[in-house]
Write an enzyme that holds these catalytic residues in place. Structure first.
Site, mmCIF file in Angstrom:
data_model
loop_
_atom_site.group_PDB
_atom_site.id
_atom_site.type_symbol
_atom_site.label_atom_id
_atom_site.label_comp_id
_atom_site.label_asym_id
_atom_site.label_seq_id
_atom_site.Cartn_x
_atom_site.Cartn_y
_atom_site.Cartn_z
ATOM 1 N N LYS A 1 0.816 -1.219 0.000
ATOM 2 C CA LYS A 1 0.000 0.000 0.000
ATOM 3 C C LYS A 1 0.849 1.268 0.000
ATOM 4 O O LYS A 1 0.379 2.339 -0.423
ATOM 5 C CB LYS A 1 -0.953 0.011 1.197
ATOM 6 C CG LYS A 1 -1.760 -1.256 1.380
ATOM 7 C CD LYS A 1 -2.539 -1.663 0.135
ATOM 8 C CE LYS A 1 -3.342 -2.936 0.386
ATOM 9 N NZ LYS A 1 -4.022 -3.429 -0.821
ATOM 10 N N TYR B 1 -3.168 -12.351 2.942
ATOM 11 C CA TYR B 1 -2.846 -12.125 1.526
ATOM 12 C C TYR B 1 -1.675 -12.992 1.060
ATOM 13 O O TYR B 1 -1.853 -13.909 0.255
ATOM 14 C CB TYR B 1 -2.516 -10.643 1.283
ATOM 15 C CG TYR B 1 -3.716 -9.745 1.396
ATOM 16 C CD1 TYR B 1 -4.502 -9.452 0.289
ATOM 17 C CD2 TYR B 1 -4.082 -9.182 2.614
ATOM 18 C CE1 TYR B 1 -5.612 -8.640 0.382
ATOM 19 C CE2 TYR B 1 -5.192 -8.370 2.727
ATOM 20 C CZ TYR B 1 -5.955 -8.098 1.619
ATOM 21 O OH TYR B 1 -7.054 -7.307 1.718
ATOM 22 N N TYR C 1 -12.523 -14.670 3.213
ATOM 23 C CA TYR C 1 -11.485 -13.661 3.408
ATOM 24 C C TYR C 1 -11.006 -13.661 4.861
ATOM 25 O O TYR C 1 -11.820 -13.617 5.798
ATOM 26 C CB TYR C 1 -12.029 -12.280 3.051
ATOM 27 C CG TYR C 1 -11.060 -11.150 3.324
ATOM 28 C CD1 TYR C 1 -10.146 -10.745 2.365
ATOM 29 C CD2 TYR C 1 -11.048 -10.503 4.560
ATOM 30 C CE1 TYR C 1 -9.246 -9.725 2.618
ATOM 31 C CE2 TYR C 1 -10.152 -9.478 4.827
ATOM 32 C CZ TYR C 1 -9.251 -9.101 3.847
ATOM 33 O OH TYR C 1 -8.364 -8.097 4.111
#
Length: 333
Positions: free
Chosen positions: A49, A289, A263
């Site tokens: 990010k 992730y 998730y």
């Protein structure tokens, strides 16, 4: 592609290393595995990010913002890095955190990224699972405007055409590193969630005419839905950069076989992948992730998906702070 035309602030330690993973490659008996260390971007323990935030926060500064509003899951790497970027630039940051797990452990609610969010002075606002989080951050921004602030809204994952520029830049960086090392990259593999990383890589490789295929290992959506979302952002990012011919739909490829029950929910494949990468390469992945993305890469190697003489680059998007919210899931003593 002229990225200099867009506002940007320097936040990222770049170029991040591109390193071989010889011991994991030998253990798996497959292709030559490499790793692009975007866990080393430097901001608040690093992660992908940060690249997106260079352009997003650049735009925020250009607009005179004094408060950033964004959202993510409780253990969001994106929220952690956004709070850090705001702190670096002297802005306030509100992170709306969605409860996506039905029975979370106490460490998930208070450790890992959440602890770091609080340590940096982030303003956290929790919402129940299923909340329309984009609407929620827009509502929070409207409240701030009414109070006389100038908020800047960043979508989940920083995944819009502005944020995706960070991974257009990463693709260009990776091509340059490969050229310097005399490395032929046959495949790039990474975890795909909010779509900005994959969209940026696809557009970046297209714009450099490198013809490097990108495979996203989905951490949340079924393949067809995830590919549609990625391609939508690919198109808008390409348009932002003025790529006249755009990008063909076939350039967006996703594998959704490693999501598991949902998730942020651990799988045995993820746990094995995290432990193998730590034990063979001394590199920490994350449980949401990169752990599932590496599980996908390992699974595909075992299935013979790659040729033995190919070079496969795994993009490590960071997030190891999240491990401290999931210690209960790992078989270590």
């Amino acid at each position: 592609m002229k990225l200099t035309q867009f506002p940007r602030v320097k936040l990222c330690h770049a170029p991040t290393p591109l390193e071989p993973m010889p011991r994991l490659s030998a253990h798996l008996g497959g292709p030559q595995l490499w790793i692009k260390r975007d866990d080393c971007t430097g901001l608040a323990s690093g992660g992908n990010k940060t690249r997106k935030l260079e352009f997003l926060m650049g735009e925020a500064v250009a607009q005179g913002a004094d408060h950033v509003v964004t959202q993510g899951a409780v253990q969001s790497n994106h929220v952690r890095q956004t709070i850090a970027a705001a702190a670096r630039l002297g802005m306030k940051c509100t992170g709306l955190l969605e409860h996506r797990l039905t029975e979370p452990e106490d460490e998930y609610l208070n450790n890992g990224n959440v602890f770091l969010d609080r340590l940096m002075g982030g303003e956290l606002d929790y919402r129940p699972g299923g909340t329309n989080m984009q609407e929620a951050i827009e509502e929070r921004a409207a409240q701030l405007r009414a109070q006389g602030h100038k908020p800047y809204v960043i979508p989940g994952g920083g995944s819009n055409p502005t944020g995706a520029l960070g991974y257009v830049n990463c693709a260009m960086e990776l091509v340059s590193q490969a050229n310097d090392q005399g490395l032929r990259i046959d495949h790039v593999v990474h975890g795909t969630g909010s779509t900005g990383t994959q969209a940026g890589l696809v557009v970046g490789f297209e714009g450099t005419n490198s013809q490097i295929p990108v495979l996203g290992i989905s951490v949340r959506m079924p393949r067809e839905k995830q590919e549609q979302l990625v391609y939508r952002l690919v198109q808008s990012t390409a348009a932002k950069l003025g790529l006249k011919d755009g990008v063909v739909r076939e350039a967006v490829r996703v594998n959704s076989d490693y999501v598991g029950p949902g998730y942020g929910m651990p799988t045995e494949q993820m746990i094995e992948a995290v432990q193998l990468t730590a034990q063979y390469e001394g590199i920490f992945l994350d449980p949401v992730y990169t752990g599932k993305a590496m599980a996908g890469l390992i699974g595909l190697v075992r299935q013979g998906h790659f040729k033995a003489d190919e070079n496969v680059v795994f993009v490590h998007t960071g997030g190891s702070a999240g491990l401290f919210g999931y210690t209960h899931a790992f078989h270590v003593s």
